[in-house]
Scaffold this motif. Structure first.
Motif, PDB file in Angstrom:
ATOM      1  N   ILE A 197       0.847  -1.196   0.000  1.00  0.00           N
ATOM      2  CA  ILE A 197       0.000   0.000   0.000  1.00  0.00           C
ATOM      3  C   ILE A 197       0.878   1.240   0.000  1.00  0.00           C
ATOM      4  N   SER A 198       0.272   2.388  -0.323  1.00  0.00           N
ATOM      5  CA  SER A 198       1.024   3.638  -0.448  1.00  0.00           C
ATOM      6  C   SER A 198       0.325   4.745   0.336  1.00  0.00           C
ATOM      7  N   THR A 199       0.898   5.947   0.239  1.00  0.00           N
ATOM      8  CA  THR A 199       0.335   7.116   0.936  1.00  0.00           C
ATOM      9  C   THR A 199      -0.775   7.782   0.135  1.00  0.00           C
ATOM     10  N   GLY A 200      -1.097   7.221  -1.031  1.00  0.00           N
ATOM     11  CA  GLY A 200      -2.081   7.856  -1.901  1.00  0.00           C
ATOM     12  C   GLY A 200      -3.497   7.845  -1.364  1.00  0.00           C
ATOM     13  N   ALA A 201      -3.748   7.069  -0.301  1.00  0.00           N
ATOM     14  CA  ALA A 201      -5.118   6.950   0.225  1.00  0.00           C
ATOM     15  C   ALA A 201      -5.363   7.886   1.401  1.00  0.00           C
ATOM     16  N   LEU A 202      -4.575   8.940   1.520  1.00  0.00           N
ATOM     17  CA  LEU A 202      -4.704   9.837   2.673  1.00  0.00           C
ATOM     18  C   LEU A 202      -6.109  10.428   2.787  1.00  0.00           C
ATOM     19  N   SER A 203      -6.603  11.020   1.711  1.00  0.00           N
ATOM     20  CA  SER A 203      -7.928  11.638   1.762  1.00  0.00           C
ATOM     21  C   SER A 203      -9.015  10.599   1.996  1.00  0.00           C
TER      22      SER A 203
END
Length: 670
Positions: free
Chosen positions: A530-536
């Protein structure tokens, strides 16, 4: 021919007076140097002076016994020599004011001994006429001169600061700084009266209906007073930003045709103590003189916030004094006048309860976000000045903008015109409006932004995960389009068309959470990490789950309780309304709820892995996909919501021919 109202500014003598005053001060301060004979004055010692007396250079000397100061004046013959030529004074015409100034000065300790030594040296001198004069000290005259200079100095300060600078205020130049307590409200009446009417206000039918009675009361008061009715004291417009509260107040002013005082709540706030209350008194005084009249206070929460809040020091609060005066003016002794107060705010929860009671604001009018039919009316108003293409349909635009306020719709129309002009079009077309909506919601496209292929693939699977879960769950909002073109701060985005519902069930909230977690779940299923792209996404589901557990009572462990404070009394949240044990349960249930939907999203994606891959590859290839692409991959959506039903029935009606008309099903209202 249009009349030119420009008036050239006349000659202002103020600067002449200022220059004369400054020159006078400079002359008085430096009169010793620029005085009657002009030139320098030098301090010398006793021995040097006595030697000058013996040589015959001294004409006379003045001795001030009180101060011990001696002023020495040289003879004309001495001043013509090379040694004393630089001390020769020039007559510049100022001697009439200050008199001749001395060539030398010095102070003596013993005036009697100095006088004996002076005349002893005169006997040895070729100039036997030299004399020593005893004079009275000029201390009193110096004190008077200093006082005179001070008066001139402060007079200039008063003139410029208190009169000239103070005249720039809203109350005009006559009062200066002393008019700071006057009202800053702008008055509209007569030729300057507002021309806006209720016809210019679209969509706010419920709010207009409530406030029209106030206008009718001002126009025809006998209709109500003959039955014993009283004119309402005030109306408070409450609603989200951009919904038209200020526009509605302007329409009231335009319809009523009475004097209209307009100002903001912050206009009462000033750095001086007592100014706010003074401005309130002056405002109502002016309004009563012109009654019947209307006072409109925009953003009234600036002064109407509940008393006692944020006053940690225990000191007196100037804002509370202003509010107290406003409460008294609206409903107190001697307030029987035809003055109506209209307030507007989007923070009614923080207003003081005394301000909201009947007798002050008799009516609290909700100005909510427009619904579908109201958005149609608002679009029709803002589309009038635009040159539209044949494919532009008002109903379609209204459906594409759920949750938009009147200000948002105005911005959409303006942005669409700008988009069309940027493309050198002659008319504004349907696609221009869609681009404008995308621009407002997601930001400007950044096609020049460089993204590595591996990152692009991850973004594609992330957005495809959202789209897949949304298509395969019952209560998720229908998809409009998905893109991996960077917009604003996001690297990809999916557009959905949510239902306009008044209440939401647990199942609907859980499906929305599952769809939101679909992006991260797709990364885990396909890429193994997984990555940091799911912050929102994480921020959204965390707030949603927390609300379900602690506000809406939708969790079995916490139960049917709500810790939401709608009154706003616990605004700063220094203490929690539940115990530490309950807080721990809330945290555990929020985490469990999010993890359950995350696992559910992974299961759905694993069961449809082949279709997920096809969708992601198509997204990488085309960068933008629409609802038709999902139908091609997944087939027709099994779950049809109310909006889909209406669209399907309209399509069936068109296919069946013009004879058949199908009405949309109507659900039960709760």
């Amino acid at each position: 021919m249009k009349k030119n109202n420009f008036k050239p500014s006349g000659f202002n003598p103020t600067w002449i007076y200022a220059i004369i005053g400054l020159l006078l001060i400079a002359f008085l301060l430096f009169s010793d140097n620029i005085g009657g004979m002009g030139g320098p004055t030098k301090n010398i010692d006793r021995t040097t002076l006595l030697s000058y007396v013996e040589k015959g250079y001294v004409k006379e000397a003045d001795l001030e016994k009180e101060t011990g100061r001696v002023n020495v004046f040289l003879t004309d013959a001495a001043l013509n020599t090379e040694e004393f030529k630089k001390f020769k004074k020039s007559d510049n015409g100022l001697s009439a004011f200050s008199g001749p100034s001395a060539n030398f000065t010095f102070n003596v300790a013993d005036a009697g001994n100095f006088e004996k030594d002076f005349y002893a040296n005169v006997e040895k001198s070729p100039n036997k006429t030299a004399k020593l004069n005893t004079v009275v000290s000029s201390g009193f005259s110096s004190l008077f001169m200093n006082l005179f200079i001070t008066l001139i100095f402060f007079g200039l300060i008063y003139f410029f600061l208190f009169r000239r600078m103070g005249s720039g205020g809203a109350t005009g130049g006559s009062g200066g700084i002393f008019s700071v307590g006057k009202s800053k409200a702008k008055l509209f009446e007569g030729d300057d009266h507002i021309k806006t009417t209720f016809k210019d206000v679209a969509g706010l039918e419920g709010a207009k209906e409530e406030i029209e009675e106030i206008v009718e009361f001002l126009k025809n008061p006998d209709k109500f007073t003959k039955l014993g009715g009283k004119i309402p004291k005030g109306a408070l417009l409450v609603g989200p930003p951009g919904t038209g509260k200020t526009l509605l107040a302007k329409a009231v002013a335009g319809e009523a045709k009475v004097p209209f005082f307009s100002l903001s709540g912050s206009d009462f706030v000033e750095m001086f103590v007592g100014v706010g209350a003074s401005r309130v008194r002056d405002l109502f005084k002016n309004a009563k003189e012109k009654s019947p009249s209307i006072i409109f206070i925009d953003e009234i929460d600036a002064i109407g916030r509940a008393r006692g809040k944020s006053n940690f020091t225990g000191s007196n609060d100037e804002r509370e004094n202003t509010l107290n005066q406003l409460l008294t003016e609206m409903d107190g002794f001697g307030t029987e006048s035809n003055v109506i107060v209209i307030g507007a705010t989007n923070r009614s929860d923080v207003l003081d309860k005394a301000l909201l009671r009947p007798g002050r604001f008799d009516r609290i009018i909700q100005v909510d976000l427009p619904e579908l039919n109201e958005r149609k009316e608002i679009f029709q108003v803002h589309l009038r000045p635009l040159k539209l293409g044949e494919d532009v349909e008002v109903e379609f635009l209204a459906k594409q903008t759920p949750g938009f306020s009147g200000a948002d719709i105005s911005n959409v129309c303006n942005e669409a015109a700008l988009v069309a002009a940027r493309k050198n079009k002659e008319v504004v077309e349907k696609q221009d409006f869609l681009d404008a909506v995308d621009r407002i919601i997601g930001g400007l496209e950044k096609k020049s932004k460089v993204i590595k292929p591996s990152e692009k693939r991850r973004i594609a699977y992330h957005e495809a995960g959202h789209a897949t879960i949304g298509w395969l769950t019952e209560h998720a909002a229908p998809l409009i389009k998905v893109t991996i073109v960077p917009r604003g701060r996001s690297l990809g985005a999916a557009w959905y068309l949510p239902e306009e519902r008044q209440i939401t069930t647990t199942e609907q909230l859980l499906d929305e959470m599952c769809m939101t977690m679909g992006g991260r779940a797709a990364e885990q299923v396909v890429l193994g990490n997984i990555s940091t792209g799911a912050l929102s996404d994480l921020e959204k589901v965390t707030k949603q789950a927390s609300a379900m557990v602690s506000i809406y009572g939708l969790n079995k462990e916490v139960g049917n309780v709500s810790y939401y404070d709608s009154s706003g009394q616990n605004e700063y949240g220094f203490s929690k309304p539940y115990s530490e044990k309950t807080a721990q349960i809330i945290d555990e249930e929020v985490k469990a709820m999010i993890e359950a939907q995350y696992e559910r999203a992974k299961e759905i994606l694993l069961a449809n892995r082949d279709k997920l891959d096809i969708l992601a590859e198509k997204l990488i290839e085309k960068e933008v996909i629409f609802r038709e692409d999902l139908e091609e991959i997944f087939g027709k959506r099994e779950f049809i919501n109310e909006l889909d039903k209406i669209e399907q029935q309209e399509e069936d009606a068109i296919a069946a021919g013009p004879e058949q008309v199908i009405q949309p099903e109507s659900g039960n209202n709760i």
